[in-house]
Design a protein around this motif. Structure first.
Motif, PDB file in Angstrom:
ATOM      1  N   ASP A  18       0.820  -1.212   0.000  1.00 42.73           N
ATOM      2  CA  ASP A  18       0.000   0.000   0.000  1.00 42.73           C
ATOM      3  C   ASP A  18       0.855   1.263   0.000  1.00 42.73           C
ATOM      4  OD1 ASP A  18      -2.412  -1.280  -0.110  1.00 42.73           O
ATOM      5  OD2 ASP A  18      -2.716  -1.312   2.055  1.00 42.73           O
ATOM      6  N   GLU A  19       2.112   1.089  -0.365  1.00 40.12           N
ATOM      7  CA  GLU A  19       3.018   2.230  -0.427  1.00 40.12           C
ATOM      8  C   GLU A  19       3.670   2.299  -1.798  1.00 40.12           C
ATOM      9  OE1 GLU A  19       4.903   3.032   3.907  1.00 40.12           O
ATOM     10  OE2 GLU A  19       5.595   1.192   2.930  1.00 40.12           O
ATOM     11  N   ALA A  20       4.365   3.399  -2.031  1.00 34.70           N
ATOM     12  CA  ALA A  20       5.174   3.537  -3.236  1.00 34.70           C
ATOM     13  C   ALA A  20       6.607   3.753  -2.776  1.00 34.70           C
ATOM     14  CB  ALA A  20       4.698   4.723  -4.059  1.00 34.70           C
ATOM     15  N   ILE A  21       7.555   3.265  -3.550  1.00 36.42           N
ATOM     16  CA  ILE A  21       8.968   3.426  -3.204  1.00 36.42           C
ATOM     17  C   ILE A  21       9.722   4.028  -4.385  1.00 36.42           C
ATOM     18  CG2 ILE A  21       9.464   1.019  -3.850  1.00 36.42           C
ATOM     19  CD1 ILE A  21      11.638   1.071  -1.642  1.00 36.42           C
ATOM     20  N   TYR A  22      10.550   5.000  -4.114  1.00 34.19           N
ATOM     21  CA  TYR A  22      11.342   5.661  -5.149  1.00 34.19           C
ATOM     22  C   TYR A  22      12.540   4.781  -5.497  1.00 34.19           C
ATOM     23  CZ  TYR A  22       8.597   9.837  -4.172  1.00 34.19           C
ATOM     24  OH  TYR A  22       7.558  10.724  -4.025  1.00 34.19           O
ATOM     25  N   ILE A  23      12.667   4.397  -6.766  1.00 34.20           N
ATOM     26  CA  ILE A  23      13.762   3.505  -7.167  1.00 34.20           C
ATOM     27  C   ILE A  23      14.809   4.195  -8.040  1.00 34.20           C
ATOM     28  CG2 ILE A  23      12.355   1.420  -6.955  1.00 34.20           C
ATOM     29  CD1 ILE A  23      12.205   1.378 -10.053  1.00 34.20           C
ATOM     30  N   GLU A  24      14.502   5.402  -8.510  1.00 28.27           N
ATOM     31  CA  GLU A  24      15.496   6.154  -9.286  1.00 28.27           C
ATOM     32  C   GLU A  24      15.148   7.629  -9.224  1.00 28.27           C
ATOM     33  OE1 GLU A  24      18.458   6.914 -10.156  1.00 28.27           O
ATOM     34  OE2 GLU A  24      18.661   5.023 -11.276  1.00 28.27           O
ATOM     35  N   LYS A  25      16.195   8.448  -9.283  1.00 23.50           N
ATOM     36  CA  LYS A  25      16.014   9.900  -9.240  1.00 23.50           C
ATOM     37  C   LYS A  25      17.161  10.549  -9.997  1.00 23.50           C
ATOM     38  CE  LYS A  25      15.761  13.727  -5.947  1.00 23.50           C
ATOM     39  NZ  LYS A  25      14.531  14.053  -5.269  1.00 23.50           N
TER      40      LYS A  25
END
Length: 249
Positions: free
Chosen positions: A105-112
């Motif tokens: 139920d979450e989102a995770i940042y994998i690139e920036k």
């Protein structure tokens, strides 16, 4: 039942998402874990290579994470495909570009990509956010199956992170509907005050939303005609990534 020592060890490691180096006392203060427990866990983590203690007596993530990080990176095809497209977008707009995937139920940042971004934003690789907060997270929520969205809205508790966080379920549902109609979503001061983001969905070969890409920066840059410009740019980038993943536009 969760192992308390493992959970606490993860709490310590998670501190390094926002801090590159920490003293022993800083770890105690930030984790709120008793001194003797922190000491024992740091010794174990250091022995296993998860953390290392420098000559300045500060702890940092160990080289073992480079090994794990490279393994994870090499297995995330979407990250490899998206990165050059994100880089081009960043070079053109000079705004931060984020790539995010759903995890529970979450989102995770994998690139920036944010070489030209002078202001540090909430977003960082490894950072998590709930699906309702922030453009990049909510774009994934908006393009889930109807029953998934209904279930999520029925069970989620909306908490505020910044002055613009959506904490009304009717407003959240309206935002989801607008995202489906427009193909993008926008957020203003939802995860961090005075920052904005515009995001578009990324689909796999089965037409399932699997990620989101966003343009993000200070709120003053996301006004009037800039919204339409950024929206078109991020939709085009998302479509290009989706096509490379086998999605038929």
């Amino acid at each position: 039942m969760k192992n308390k020592t493992v959970v606490r060890s993860m709490d310590i490691l998670n501190l390094f998402i926002d801090h590159s180096a920490l003293t022993f006392q800083e770890i105690i203060d930030l984790s709120h874990i008793p001194k003797t427990s922190v000491y024992r866990m740091l010794i174990s983590l250091e022995e296993m290579g998860f953390v290392e203690k420098g000559k300045d007596s500060k702890y940092r993530l160990g080289l073992l994470f480079l090994t794990y990080g490279n393994l994870v990176s090499s297995r995330l095809d979407i990250r490899q495909i998206a990165y050059p497209i994100m880089l081009d977008l960043h070079e053109e707009l000079k705004e931060a570009i984020n790539l995010i995937v759903k995890q529970g139920d979450e989102a995770i940042y994998i690139e920036k990509v944010d070489s030209y971004q002078k202001v540090r934003l909430y977003t960082a690789v490894g950072r998590r956010s709930p699906l309702y907060a922030g453009a990049c997270s909510r774009i994934i929520l908006s393009f889930l199956q109807d029953e998934e969205i209904e279930s999520y809205l029925s069970n989620v508790e909306l908490n505020s992170f910044a002055m613009g966080t959506i904490i009304d379920k009717e407003i959240l549902f309206e935002s989801i509907q607008n995202a489906r109609k427009n193909g993008y979503t926008i957020s203003n001061s939802e995860l961090e005050n005075h920052t904005s983001a515009i995001a578009a969905p990324i689909f796999n070969h089965r037409g399932e939303v699997i990620a989101g890409i966003s343009i993000a920066g200070i709120e003053a840059n996301y006004q009037n005609e800039k919204v339409d410009i950024f929206a078109k740019k991020v939709i085009d980038a998302a479509n290009e990534i989706s096509e490379k993943l086998g999605y038929l536009i």
